[in-house]
Design an enzyme around this catalytic site. Structure first.
Site, PDB file in Angstrom:
ATOM      1  NE  ARG A  89      -4.275  -1.536  -0.142  1.00  7.97           N
ATOM      2  CZ  ARG A  89      -4.556  -2.554  -0.713  1.00  7.97           C
ATOM      3  NH1 ARG A  89      -3.334  -2.977  -1.558  1.00  7.97           N
ATOM      4  NH2 ARG A  89      -5.465  -3.398  -0.732  1.00  7.97           N
ATOM      5  CD  GLU A  95      -3.089   2.896  -5.331  1.00 11.41           C
ATOM      6  OE1 GLU A  95      -1.919   2.527  -5.148  1.00 11.41           O
ATOM      7  OE2 GLU A  95      -3.716   2.060  -5.274  1.00 11.41           O
ATOM      8  CG  ASP A 101       1.583  -2.761  -8.213  1.00 12.62           C
ATOM      9  OD1 ASP A 101       1.377  -2.313  -9.633  1.00 12.62           O
ATOM     10  OD2 ASP A 101       0.792  -3.490  -7.858  1.00 12.62           O
ATOM     11  CG  HIS A 138      -3.154  -1.264  -6.832  1.00 19.65           C
ATOM     12  ND1 HIS A 138      -3.384  -0.788  -5.623  1.00 19.65           N
ATOM     13  CD2 HIS A 138      -3.162  -2.604  -6.422  1.00 19.65           C
ATOM     14  CE1 HIS A 138      -3.471  -1.511  -4.708  1.00 19.65           C
ATOM     15  NE2 HIS A 138      -3.544  -2.750  -5.273  1.00 19.65           N
TER      16      HIS A 138
HETATM   17  P1  NAI Z   1      -1.220 -11.254   5.082  1.00 18.95           P
HETATM   18  O1  NAI Z   1      -2.177 -10.710   6.276  1.00 18.95           O
HETATM   19  O2  NAI Z   1      -1.257 -12.794   4.777  1.00 18.95           O
HETATM   20  O3  NAI Z   1       0.196 -10.754   5.633  1.00 18.95           O
HETATM   21  C1  NAI Z   1       0.563  -9.728   6.177  1.00 18.95           C
HETATM   22  C2  NAI Z   1       1.704  -9.837   7.129  1.00 18.95           C
HETATM   23  O4  NAI Z   1       2.392  -8.565   7.495  1.00 18.95           O
HETATM   24  C3  NAI Z   1       1.589 -10.783   8.350  1.00 18.95           C
HETATM   25  O5  NAI Z   1       2.404 -11.851   8.468  1.00 18.95           O
HETATM   26  C4  NAI Z   1       1.402  -9.835   9.594  1.00 18.95           C
HETATM   27  O6  NAI Z   1       2.105 -10.401  10.839  1.00 18.95           O
HETATM   28  C5  NAI Z   1       2.636  -8.893   8.837  1.00 18.95           C
HETATM   29  N1  NAI Z   1       2.385  -7.438   9.687  1.00 18.95           N
HETATM   30  C6  NAI Z   1       1.429  -6.858  10.175  1.00 18.95           C
HETATM   31  N2  NAI Z   1       1.716  -5.776  10.759  1.00 18.95           N
HETATM   32  C7  NAI Z   1       3.069  -5.451  10.698  1.00 18.95           C
HETATM   33  C8  NAI Z   1       4.113  -4.653  11.148  1.00 18.95           C
HETATM   34  N3  NAI Z   1       3.757  -3.740  11.737  1.00 18.95           N
HETATM   35  N4  NAI Z   1       5.410  -4.917  10.753  1.00 18.95           N
HETATM   36  C9  NAI Z   1       5.736  -6.146  10.077  1.00 18.95           C
HETATM   37  N5  NAI Z   1       4.784  -6.844   9.648  1.00 18.95           N
HETATM   38  C10 NAI Z   1       3.375  -6.685   9.962  1.00 18.95           C
HETATM   39  O7  NAI Z   1      -1.285 -10.360   3.896  1.00 18.95           O
HETATM   40  P2  NAI Z   1      -0.970 -10.660   2.501  1.00 18.95           P
HETATM   41  O8  NAI Z   1      -2.148 -11.419   1.709  1.00 18.95           O
HETATM   42  O9  NAI Z   1       0.239 -11.214   2.462  1.00 18.95           O
HETATM   43  O10 NAI Z   1      -1.183  -9.196   1.796  1.00 18.95           O
HETATM   44  C11 NAI Z   1      -0.209  -8.263   2.059  1.00 18.95           C
HETATM   45  C12 NAI Z   1      -0.549  -6.832   1.688  1.00 18.95           C
HETATM   46  O11 NAI Z   1      -0.328  -6.686   0.150  1.00 18.95           O
HETATM   47  C13 NAI Z   1      -1.920  -6.448   1.664  1.00 18.95           C
HETATM   48  O12 NAI Z   1      -2.155  -5.750   3.132  1.00 18.95           O
HETATM   49  C14 NAI Z   1      -2.260  -5.471   0.587  1.00 18.95           C
HETATM   50  O13 NAI Z   1      -2.099  -4.263   1.236  1.00 18.95           O
HETATM   51  C15 NAI Z   1      -1.397  -5.913  -0.422  1.00 18.95           C
HETATM   52  N6  NAI Z   1      -1.675  -6.289  -1.666  1.00 18.95           N
HETATM   53  C16 NAI Z   1      -1.397  -5.717  -2.702  1.00 18.95           C
HETATM   54  C17 NAI Z   1      -1.922  -6.079  -3.941  1.00 18.95           C
HETATM   55  C18 NAI Z   1      -1.650  -5.532  -5.235  1.00 18.95           C
HETATM   56  O14 NAI Z   1      -2.208  -5.725  -6.402  1.00 18.95           O
HETATM   57  N7  NAI Z   1      -0.370  -4.780  -5.279  1.00 18.95           N
HETATM   58  C19 NAI Z   1      -2.883  -7.178  -4.008  1.00 18.95           C
HETATM   59  C20 NAI Z   1      -2.901  -7.912  -2.915  1.00 18.95           C
HETATM   60  C21 NAI Z   1      -2.675  -7.473  -1.642  1.00 18.95           C
END
Ligand code: NAI
Length: 331
Positions: free
Chosen positions: A233, A262, A257, A294
């Site tokens: 994000r 955005e 991305d 994105h």
């Molecule tokens: P997820 O929920 O599986 O993993 C997120 C990880 O971040 C977890 O392991 C969590 O413990 C960790 N985390 C939370 N707060 C933290 C902090 N303060 N410091 C360090 N680590 C922390 O989520 P997933 O599916 O891996 O997605 C991650 C992000 O990717 C989403 O939140 C979304 O913003 C982004 N995303 C981007 C897309 C794109 O098209 N560019 C598409 C899908 C998701």
């Protein structure tokens, strides 16, 4: 059920139409959901929204007045939804927690490889009959230290890809993954990650804690000449400070991305418009910055999964079944 879909593009319509076997009554709007478009929801039961739709307290109040009972996010992130306000309005929020973590992890890899080996420049050069290799020198990924911030679903796939390249992978997460540790990933503090990584890739969600996790102080700790990749994000990075870091060469490569502002730009063809956002215009001017709008999620497999899970979420709500993908305030 009558569902108003916002921010839709041709690829959304194609995948949802293909999977809408139970004939939900879908109306697709190209417009995003905001204070100007919220009245389009009159007469609908549910709204389907995406990453840059506005779901703040005012909009949710209006949605409630218009009879909306459910907001189905067709994405994983929900940082654009005021969950407290949704709860107060008794509007349920569902999402697609995981559709293709590989898609985003692979896109982060594409940004790294393109920035490093400059294939985007080579492509343009060769098309113009310029076969020179001047200024196309890259570096071996093998042996480099890659710092992964957030090792959830996407961060884990990304870490495995980087291990496959022969990189040393270090990570920071509040909840380290035992699987990654067994594969050779070392968990370190955020400070150590900043200081020792040649490449840093952000995969944590945007929360109050992670807003501008990469700020002026973080840039000052980074290895000179580092590469920073953000497919998570935009607001994880203070973009104005990223520009300073590029100018003082702390940051030698910047691949994003996602971008803080955005919503006014991404997903639209603005090629005939004057871009009023001076920050992104400055970023675009750097030869070592690569911006995609994105598209990390944009694979056929991910679109199919998004459509299937979103339609299942909508149908479960319609039938009064348990909502396994409900986003609750405590999450
Ligand atoms: P997820 O929920 O599986 O993993 C997120 C990880 O971040 C977890 O392991 C969590 O413990 C960790 N985390 C939370 N707060 C933290 C902090 N303060 N410091 C360090 N680590 C922390 O989520 P997933 O599916 O891996 O997605 C991650 C992000 O990717 C989403 O939140 C979304 O913003 C982004 N995303 C981007 C897309 C794109 O098209 N560019 C598409 C899908 C998701």
């Amino acid at each position: 059920m009558k569902i108003a879909f916002f921010s839709t593009k041709s690829y959304d319509r194609e995948s949802f139409d293909a999977h809408n076997t139970n004939h939900q009554d879908i109306t697709y709007y190209e417009a995003s959901l905001n204070k100007h478009t919220v009245n389009l929801t009159q007469g609908f039961d549910a709204v389907c929204a995406f990453v840059n739709d506005h779901l703040d307290a005012d909009i949710l109040e209006k949605l409630k007045l218009n009879g909306i009972k459910l907001v189905a996010m067709r994405c994983a992130g929900f940082n654009n939804v005021d969950l407290k306000a949704a709860q107060a309005q008794n509007i349920k929020i569902v999402r697609v927690p995981s559709y293709s973590p590989m898609a985003v992890a692979e896109h982060a890899t594409a940004l790294i490889l393109t920035l490093n080996r400059k294939t985007h420049k080579a492509y343009n050069r060769v098309r113009e009959g310029n076969f020179s290799l001047e200024r196309l020198t890259g570096f071996d990924l093998f042996g480099k230290t890659v710092g992964v911030v957030g090792t959830g679903k996407i961060g884990q796939f990304f870490s495995k890809i980087m291990l496959g390249f022969g990189c040393k992978v270090i990570a920071f997460d509040l909840y380290p993954s035992e699987e990654l540790k067994a594969l050779g990933v070392t968990y370190v503090s955020m400070d150590d990650l900043l200081k020792t990584s040649d490449i840093i890739s952000l995969h944590c969600p945007l929360t109050e804690d992670t807003h501008h996790i990469i700020d002026k102080t973080a840039f000052s700790k980074m290895k000179k000449g580092a590469m920073l990749i953000n497919t998570s994000r935009g607001a994880l990075i203070d973009t104005v400070e990223a520009i300073e870091a590029l100018k003082n060469k702390t940051l030698e490569y910047f691949g994003i991305d996602v971008y803080e502002q955005e919503e006014k730009l991404f997903f639209q063809d603005l090629s005939e418009n004057i871009i009023m956002d001076d920050v992104i215009s400055r970023l675009i001017s750097f030869p070592n910055v690569l911006i995609t709008s994105h598209q990390g999620f944009l694979t056929h497999e991910a679109l199919d999964q998004i459509a299937l899970v979103t339609l299942n979420n909508l149908e479960a709500f319609e039938k009064g079944e348990a909502l396994e993908n409900e986003v609750k305030l405590t999450e």
